[in-house]
Scaffold this active site. Structure first.
Site, PDB file in Angstrom:
ATOM      1  N   GLY A  11      39.041 -73.206 -59.734  1.00 62.39           N
ATOM      2  CA  GLY A  11      38.892 -72.115 -60.592  1.00 62.39           C
ATOM      3  C   GLY A  11      39.800 -72.383 -62.105  1.00 62.39           C
ATOM      4  O   GLY A  11      40.814 -73.051 -61.895  1.00 62.39           O
ATOM      5  N   ARG A  78      34.001 -76.596 -58.166  1.00 63.52           N
ATOM      6  CA  ARG A  78      34.253 -77.001 -56.657  1.00 63.52           C
ATOM      7  C   ARG A  78      33.436 -78.156 -56.294  1.00 63.52           C
ATOM      8  O   ARG A  78      32.486 -78.384 -56.790  1.00 63.52           O
ATOM      9  CB  ARG A  78      34.165 -75.865 -55.842  1.00 63.52           C
ATOM     10  CG  ARG A  78      34.917 -74.587 -56.363  1.00 63.52           C
ATOM     11  CD  ARG A  78      35.421 -73.543 -55.242  1.00 63.52           C
ATOM     12  NE  ARG A  78      36.728 -72.974 -55.830  1.00 63.52           N
ATOM     13  CZ  ARG A  78      36.679 -72.156 -56.551  1.00 63.52           C
ATOM     14  NH1 ARG A  78      35.600 -71.457 -56.897  1.00 63.52           N
ATOM     15  NH2 ARG A  78      37.853 -71.181 -56.823  1.00 63.52           N
ATOM     16  N   ASP A 109      45.831 -75.428 -54.872  1.00 63.58           N
ATOM     17  CA  ASP A 109      46.096 -76.153 -53.496  1.00 63.58           C
ATOM     18  C   ASP A 109      44.994 -77.049 -52.832  1.00 63.58           C
ATOM     19  O   ASP A 109      45.335 -77.779 -52.379  1.00 63.58           O
ATOM     20  CB  ASP A 109      46.903 -75.124 -52.554  1.00 63.58           C
ATOM     21  CG  ASP A 109      45.944 -74.044 -52.117  1.00 63.58           C
ATOM     22  OD1 ASP A 109      44.825 -73.849 -52.797  1.00 63.58           O
ATOM     23  OD2 ASP A 109      46.214 -73.414 -50.997  1.00 63.58           O
ATOM     24  N   THR A 131      46.420 -72.618 -61.701  1.00 60.66           N
ATOM     25  CA  THR A 131      45.744 -71.413 -61.037  1.00 60.66           C
ATOM     26  C   THR A 131      46.272 -70.202 -61.435  1.00 60.66           C
ATOM     27  O   THR A 131      47.609 -70.139 -61.660  1.00 60.66           O
ATOM     28  CB  THR A 131      45.893 -71.724 -59.534  1.00 60.66           C
ATOM     29  OG1 THR A 131      45.419 -70.403 -58.889  1.00 60.66           O
ATOM     30  CG2 THR A 131      47.242 -71.942 -59.202  1.00 60.66           C
ATOM     31  N   ASP A 135      50.121 -68.807 -56.316  1.00 63.18           N
ATOM     32  CA  ASP A 135      50.080 -68.634 -54.806  1.00 63.18           C
ATOM     33  C   ASP A 135      50.773 -70.085 -54.193  1.00 63.18           C
ATOM     34  O   ASP A 135      50.510 -70.351 -53.243  1.00 63.18           O
ATOM     35  CB  ASP A 135      48.584 -68.467 -54.158  1.00 63.18           C
ATOM     36  CG  ASP A 135      47.582 -69.454 -54.870  1.00 63.18           C
ATOM     37  OD1 ASP A 135      47.912 -70.127 -55.400  1.00 63.18           O
ATOM     38  OD2 ASP A 135      46.420 -69.411 -54.268  1.00 63.18           O
ATOM     39  N   ARG A 177      42.860 -63.376 -54.564  1.00 58.77           N
ATOM     40  CA  ARG A 177      42.208 -63.041 -53.294  1.00 58.77           C
ATOM     41  C   ARG A 177      43.158 -62.966 -52.214  1.00 58.77           C
ATOM     42  O   ARG A 177      42.945 -62.477 -51.221  1.00 58.77           O
ATOM     43  CB  ARG A 177      41.143 -64.461 -53.200  1.00 58.77           C
ATOM     44  CG  ARG A 177      39.910 -64.096 -53.777  1.00 58.77           C
ATOM     45  CD  ARG A 177      39.073 -65.057 -53.745  1.00 58.77           C
ATOM     46  NE  ARG A 177      39.446 -66.281 -54.272  1.00 58.77           N
ATOM     47  CZ  ARG A 177      39.368 -67.451 -53.887  1.00 58.77           C
ATOM     48  NH1 ARG A 177      38.141 -67.779 -53.220  1.00 58.77           N
ATOM     49  NH2 ARG A 177      39.855 -68.501 -54.705  1.00 58.77           N
TER      50      ARG A 177
HETATM   51  P1  ADP Z   1      41.741 -74.637 -55.829  1.00 54.41           P
HETATM   52  O1  ADP Z   1      42.306 -76.094 -56.258  1.00 54.41           O
HETATM   53  O2  ADP Z   1      41.996 -73.813 -57.050  1.00 54.41           O
HETATM   54  O3  ADP Z   1      42.841 -74.196 -54.613  1.00 54.41           O
HETATM   55  P2  ADP Z   1      39.852 -74.909 -54.172  1.00 54.41           P
HETATM   56  O4  ADP Z   1      40.358 -74.646 -53.003  1.00 54.41           O
HETATM   57  O5  ADP Z   1      38.335 -74.530 -54.404  1.00 54.41           O
HETATM   58  O6  ADP Z   1      40.458 -74.571 -55.359  1.00 54.41           O
HETATM   59  O7  ADP Z   1      39.582 -76.573 -54.158  1.00 54.41           O
HETATM   60  C1  ADP Z   1      39.058 -77.352 -55.377  1.00 54.41           C
HETATM   61  C2  ADP Z   1      38.416 -78.771 -54.839  1.00 54.41           C
HETATM   62  O8  ADP Z   1      39.205 -79.336 -54.049  1.00 54.41           O
HETATM   63  C3  ADP Z   1      37.388 -78.517 -53.967  1.00 54.41           C
HETATM   64  O9  ADP Z   1      36.251 -78.075 -54.450  1.00 54.41           O
HETATM   65  C4  ADP Z   1      37.511 -79.761 -53.192  1.00 54.41           C
HETATM   66  O10 ADP Z   1      36.766 -80.728 -54.112  1.00 54.41           O
HETATM   67  C5  ADP Z   1      38.823 -80.143 -53.307  1.00 54.41           C
HETATM   68  N1  ADP Z   1      39.421 -79.925 -51.726  1.00 54.41           N
HETATM   69  C6  ADP Z   1      39.910 -78.700 -51.433  1.00 54.41           C
HETATM   70  N2  ADP Z   1      40.481 -78.953 -50.177  1.00 54.41           N
HETATM   71  C7  ADP Z   1      40.342 -80.266 -49.879  1.00 54.41           C
HETATM   72  C8  ADP Z   1      40.468 -81.012 -48.759  1.00 54.41           C
HETATM   73  N3  ADP Z   1      41.143 -80.549 -47.475  1.00 54.41           N
HETATM   74  N4  ADP Z   1      40.505 -82.357 -48.652  1.00 54.41           N
HETATM   75  C9  ADP Z   1      39.894 -83.002 -49.608  1.00 54.41           C
HETATM   76  N5  ADP Z   1      39.473 -82.226 -50.824  1.00 54.41           N
HETATM   77  C10 ADP Z   1      39.757 -80.944 -50.867  1.00 54.41           C
END
Ligand code: ADP
Length: 349
Positions: A11, A78, A109, A131, A135, A177
């Site tokens: 995000g 994402r 994360d 973010t 969190d 969230r």
């Molecule tokens: P944020 O980074 O804000 O926590 P997301 O959880 O949507 O947002 O993660 C962003 C992007 O990071 C995902 O769309 C994916 O490309 C990558 N990502 C998330 N988790 C993993 C993972 N376990 N392994 C590899 N890439 C990941």
């Protein structure tokens, strides 16, 4: 380092552009060419025919104008494929072909997990926590959190002014969230009377008791701050049954929302004209505060220095008011600790 890359992922959050600007200025200072990668990890997966749609050389001329602007110039998205190793192998090939020897990842994360995987595949990465949710347990602040809170505080102050004028209670829904930090800090900063966060299970009936207590104390203009993710921690409540039995239109299976909670509380609190506002995306698209911009400035520079000095697999954060870094794996193990004492204080005063 022949070249470094920078991307924003997950995000968007206020301050991402300021961080990219700082990365660009630092890279220029150390004489390292910088490539901006578009739409998070998607930009490394060769989804577009023309590679220039995914990768763009960032020079000072390009980035100097973006630092104060909300959103992210690099775009963010994402990228679910990135969880699979075969897609990450495409990303590694792209980086190698483009002679990008290190990557700055600005995100939450999830994005850090992606960076950790790339490190394991031989690509040095450094993460900057971008973010609004705050969190991430290893750091006292994340980029965008302070801005989001300030947007909420300004909105709640305006709402409390009209609440006072009309002697009406108001529910304000803020983002978060899984993390109630925006809700709690907003509540504390505005003197709001009730706060509901995803970390603490709650009952609609208890909120009605609290609101009734405010009404009994001759405070008909109480503010209830609720985090968007808190509805999932609500004890089962027959919304459809309650509202239809009390003469309010409702569809079966309709979920609880700020608007519906206002309708319920009105009927549980002697007809008090409870109103609701969802602050929504204004929290994400706001101009970064000085605090966020300053953090972005330091973090961007530190990220480039770490990569230049061969220190990778790290994330940047803030501890004891100072910008610091630690290994990604270690950082991801810290759980965010919700300030339950403060939460109880708000709800008890
Ligand atoms: P944020 O980074 O804000 O926590 P997301 O959880 O949507 O947002 O993660 C962003 C992007 O990071 C995902 O769309 C994916 O490309 C990558 N990502 C998330 N988790 C993993 C993972 N376990 N392994 C590899 N890439 C990941």
């Amino acid at each position: 380092m022949r070249k470094i890359g920078v991307l924003t992922s997950g995000g968007d959050s206020p301050g991402m552009n300021a961080a990219v600007m700082s990365v660009a200025r630092s890279a220029a200072l150390y004489g390292i060419p910088l490539i901006g990668i578009k739409r998070g990890y998607n930009g490394l997966l060769r989804k577009r025919e023309n590679i220039k749609d995914d990768l763009q050389e960032l020079n000072l001329e390009t980035v100097l104008d973006i630092a104060d602007t909300p959103g992210t110039y690099l775009r963010t998205a994402r990228c679910d494929e990135f969880r699979e190793e075969k897609y990450r192998a495409i990303a590694v090939n792209t980086l190698k072909e483009m002679e990008i020897d290190g990557l700055v990842v600005i995100g939450g994360d999830g994005s850090f997990n992606g960076a950790r995987c790339l490190c394991e595949m031989g690509i040095p990465c450094v993460g900057i926590p971008g973010t609004i949710d705050n969190d991430l347990g290893y750091t006292e602040m994340t980029l965008g959190y302070d801005t989001a809170v300030n947007v909420c505080v300004n909105a709640v102050r305006a709402i409390r002014a009209t609440s006072r004028s009309h002697d009406r209670p108001h529910i304000v829904e803020v983002m978060g969230r899984h993390c109630g930090d925006i809700a709690l800090t907003t509540a504390v900063s505005t003197g709001s009377e009730i706060v509901i966060a995803p970390e603490v299970p709650w009952k609609v009936e208890d909120i009605a008791v609290k609101l009734n207590r405010q009404l009994d104390k001759d405070n008909p203009r109480a503010t209830i701050i609720i985090a968007e993710g808190a509805y999932e921690k609500m004890a089962p409540f027959d919304l459809y049954g309650f509202l239809t039995a009390n003469g309010k239109m409702c569809y079966e299976g309709e979920p609880m929302s700020a608007n519906r909670l206002a309708s319920v509380l009105k009927r549980m609190c002697g007809g008090a004209e409870v109103r609701s506002t969802v602050i929504g995306y204004t929290q994400r698209g706001a101009e970064p505060t000085a605090r966020d911009s300053a953090f972005a400035f330091e973090a961007g520079n530190l990220a480039v220095r770490l990569l230049r000095d061969g220190i990778s697999n790290q994330v940047i954060g803030m501890q004891m008011g100072r910008v610091m870094y630690m290994p990604i794996m270690e950082a991801l193990q810290y759980r965010n600790i919700f300030n339950r004492t403060l939460y109880d204080l708000v709800n008890s005063l």
